[in-house]
Write an enzyme that holds these catalytic residues in place. Structure first.
Site: not given
Length: 153
Positions: A83, A85, A111, A114
């Protein structure tokens, strides 16, 4: 003469540029980690270094989502992509830069996975543009004392 953008506008504009590097077939996400009004790391979603990009067949889950064999949120654990992040946190660590008390600007609300990483990375604020389907993420961030706010132009 045009109006000078606020810091939030400036960083949100830049996070859109970062997002443009994403290679995910389903959703392109960008993230910036900022400390003292300076960018310390960027991240976008895609496969890890050395793994074929999604557009080259590197992630079977992305291929199955693109052909409607899977719906959004199904078999997320089978995705090989990192991801945005996560990528930003990893880049800061790789370069030896502390993320303590930094701000994360993102194209999307992170999410919950993260969110947990952002909490433990010492991020003090998350500013995002678009919502995400994971309600637990915002709950975790707020419970940990991280300021969360949606960007409005």
């Amino acid at each position: 003469m045009s109006k000078k953008p606020s810091w939030d506008e400036y960083f949100m504009n830049l996070v859109e540029v970062v997002r443009s590097r994403a290679d995910c077939l389903s959703r392109q996400v960008g993230a910036l980690i900022v400390k003292d009004k300076r960018i310390i790391a960027t991240g976008y979603n895609g496969t890890p270094h050395g793994i074929k990009n999604c557009t080259e067949g590197g992630c079977l889950r992305c291929q199955e989502r693109k052909t409607d064999k899977l719906k959004s949120g199904e078999r997320e654990e089978s995705c090989v992509c990192i991801h945005a992040e996560q990528n930003a946190i990893v880049q800061a660590a790789y370069l030896g830069i502390s993320t303590r008390e930094a701000i994360l600007y993102g194209t999307n609300l992170p999410c919950s996975t993260c969110a947990k990483l952002l909490i433990n990375a010492g991020i003090r604020e998350v500013i995002y543009k678009d919502d995400f389907h994971d309600e637990l993420a915002e709950k975790l961030l707020k419970e940990a004392g991280v300021t969360v706010r949606q960007f409005t132009a």
